[in-house]
Design an enzyme around this catalytic site. Structure first.
Site, PDB file in Angstrom:
ATOM      1  NE  ARG A  49      -4.279  -1.295   1.872  1.00  0.00           N
ATOM      2  CZ  ARG A  49      -5.253  -1.439   2.738  1.00  0.00           C
ATOM      3  NH1 ARG A  49      -5.169  -0.857   3.899  1.00  0.00           N
ATOM      4  NH2 ARG A  49      -6.302  -2.170   2.441  1.00  0.00           N
ATOM      5  CB  ALA A  56       2.106 -11.821  13.281  1.00  0.00           C
ATOM      6  CB  SER A 114      14.719 -18.516  10.391  1.00  0.00           C
ATOM      7  OG  SER A 114      15.716 -18.048  11.286  1.00  0.00           O
ATOM      8  CE  LYS A 173      11.641 -17.941  12.232  1.00  0.00           C
ATOM      9  NZ  LYS A 173      11.252 -16.798  12.947  1.00  0.00           N
ATOM     10  CG  HIS A 229      14.140 -21.148  14.445  1.00  0.00           C
ATOM     11  ND1 HIS A 229      14.183 -19.791  14.699  1.00  0.00           N
ATOM     12  CD2 HIS A 229      15.280 -21.420  13.750  1.00  0.00           C
ATOM     13  CE1 HIS A 229      15.279 -19.272  14.196  1.00  0.00           C
ATOM     14  NE2 HIS A 229      15.969 -20.240  13.606  1.00  0.00           N
ATOM     15  CG  ASN A 230      11.524 -17.344  16.502  1.00  0.00           C
ATOM     16  OD1 ASN A 230      12.145 -17.867  15.588  1.00  0.00           O
ATOM     17  ND2 ASN A 230      10.924 -16.178  16.367  1.00  0.00           N
ATOM     18  CD  GLU A 281      15.896 -16.041  17.295  1.00  0.00           C
ATOM     19  OE1 GLU A 281      15.714 -16.576  16.184  1.00  0.00           O
ATOM     20  OE2 GLU A 281      15.404 -14.935  17.597  1.00  0.00           O
TER      21      GLU A 281
END
Ligand code: 6PG
Length: 468
Positions: free
Chosen positions: A34, A76, A128, A182, A185-186, A189
């Site tokens: 946009r 998100a 990632s 994911k 994964h975080n 992390e």
């Protein structure tokens, strides 16, 4: 104009870099945002490449070949739903709509259900690797359904990070499996980042290392068994001059309050719900929370005048110990995350191949590390491995490093340096490798005050005792 093979909605850092990466590999891409400035920026950075941008959503959809491959890289939450509502009328059965953001997996499940009757393949995909990863090779974790993935595979495999075991992308599993993976994964992390910050605090405050020494230590570690993206960037951080006062290092000017966007917390919540012990991740989230109480910490700190710090006499030995302690903690972070992933896969019928997840984490992503080679070996030889500690070779590897961790913890405790994830890693390892714990007493207490019954070691059944 040639129809585009891939469309991107949201041309911020990640979206723009991902389509530029695709264009580098010869794919014709089209972007939509946009914000006109973002469109212009894509066209500018993509000049001389097969890159297009459109002014409206309808033009965007019309610019794509069918079945359409479209990725959203927008914040998100509600915006994802708003974009789905806007684009849905223009799409047809067989088109693939990817959400490449860090969406909560339950939102992804709802969106899949919402679009099911349309025949649109909704794919929740974890991406990632940050800005550089997106531009030159990320690790990608797409879920959804295998039919949708077939259409994406040729493009994603080209733009992904490449390792000795192939491209860092694979169909992860059904439904929200990609976003769930994911999220885990975080969580890992978070744990590894907290571990490194604990080791840093020990090296700085107990061993008295300056930034040059810290740079050297982490560089050396990154050339050995601890080789990983996070150790590599840590080494570099210590050399960065302060942009305000170039005679100083930036690290010393940064406020010690760690922020978070929530994926670590989501991992912990899910692990608690599934009863998978993941204290390294929980403690890492709590440590970020605790760090944010800066004012309160300073007030309480002022209550003690004397410093308890006793600089260690054997600096060399402490550095050696910390190397192994960090290895141990990192391994426990992976162990807990993968145990959670395996359990969630069973609970939510994701059908995730853990060895394959480990393979695509070997490159491109934030938690990539050399250690994943050994972890992958264990899962390749036993695909239904419930917990990595059950693999005797892997267990032995950690057992050999246990003493170094214990000695590091002793030094930290003597110096009043908090090590929540390092110490929880030891507790986890010790509890998981103890055949008989003290938990029989909890059962006795429960039965004492609430007649909750207990089991016995010598016969089947549930028993109750009148303890009084
Ligand atoms: C990645 C990262 C990324 C994440 C950031 C920030 O894999 O590239 O995990 O997706 O958003 O690391 O996360 P926090 O703000 O919660 O630390």
């Amino acid at each position: 104009m040639q129809k585009a093979q891939f469309g991107m909605i949201g041309l911020g850092t990640m979206g723009r870099n991902l389509v530029l990466n695709m264009a580098d590999h010869g794919f014709v891409v089209c972007g939509y945002d946009r914000n006109i400035d973002q469109q212009k920026r894509l066209l500018e950075e993509g000049k001389d490449k097969p890159v297009q941008a459109t002014a409206t959503m309808q033009q965007f959809v019309n610019s794509l070949e069918t079945p359409r491959r479209i990725m959203m890289l927008v914040p998100a939450g509600k915006i994802v739903d708003a974009v789905i509502d806007e684009i849905k009328p223009f799409l047809q059965a067989g088109d693939i709509l990817i959400d490449g953001g860090n969406s909560h997996y339950t939102d992804t499940d709802k969106r899949i259900a919402r679009l099911e009757s349309t025949g649109i393949h909704f794919t929740g995909m974890g991406v990632s690797g940050g800005e550089d990863g997106a531009r030159f090779g990320p690790s990608m974790m797409p879920g959804g359904n295998a039919d949708g993935y077939i259409e994406l595979k040729p493009i994603l495999e080209k733009i992904a990070a490449q390792t000795d075991e192939g491209a860092c992308v694979a169909f992860i599993g059904n439904g929200s499996a990609g976003h769930y993976t994911k999220m885990v994964h975080n969580g890992i992390e978070y744990a590894i980042m907290q571990l490194i910050s604990e080791v840093y605090a020990l090296l700085k405050n107990a061993a008295g290392c300056n930034n040059d020494e810290l740079h050297k230590i982490f560089t050396e570690w990154n050339n050995g068994a601890l080789q990983s993206f996070l150790v590599e960037i840590t080494a570099k951080i210590f050399l960065q001059p302060d942009n305000v006062d170039a005679s100083k290092r930036l690290i010393d000017a940064i406020l010690d309050r760690a922020a978070q966007k929530g994926t670590g917390l989501w991992t912990s919540v899910s692990a608690l719900e599934l009863h998978v012990p993941s204290a390294a991740i929980d403690e890492a989230v709590a440590a970020r929370d605790l760090s944010s109480y800066k004012k309160e910490r300073e007030i309480i700190d002022s209550y003690t005048s004397e410093t308890t710090a006793i600089n260690t006499t054997d600096k060399k030995q402490l550095i050696l110990n910390l190397h192994d302690a960090l290895y141990f903690g990192m391994a426990v972070s992976y162990i807990q995350g993968l145990h959670l992933l395996q359990t969630a896969s069973d609970a939510y019928k994701y059908e995730i191949n853990i060895a394959e997840v480990v393979r695509i984490w070997k490159g491109g992503c934030i938690i990539r590390s050399l250690m994943l080679n050994d972890i992958r070996k264990a899962y390749v030889s036993n695909s239904s491995l419930k917990n990595l500690l059950l693999d005797k070779d892997f267990y032995n590897l950690l057992e050999q490093k246990r003493n170094a961790l214990v000695n590091s913890l002793k030094t930290g405790m003597d110096n009043k340096i908090a090590m929540p994830v390092l110490s929880s890693s030891l507790n986890y390892f010790d509890m998981f490798s103890t055949g008989r714990l003290g938990s029989n007493l909890i059962q006795a207490q429960r039965d004492f005050f609430g007649a909750h019954t207990y089991e016995r070691i010598d016969k089947e059944g549930n028993f109750h005792t009148d303890w009084n």
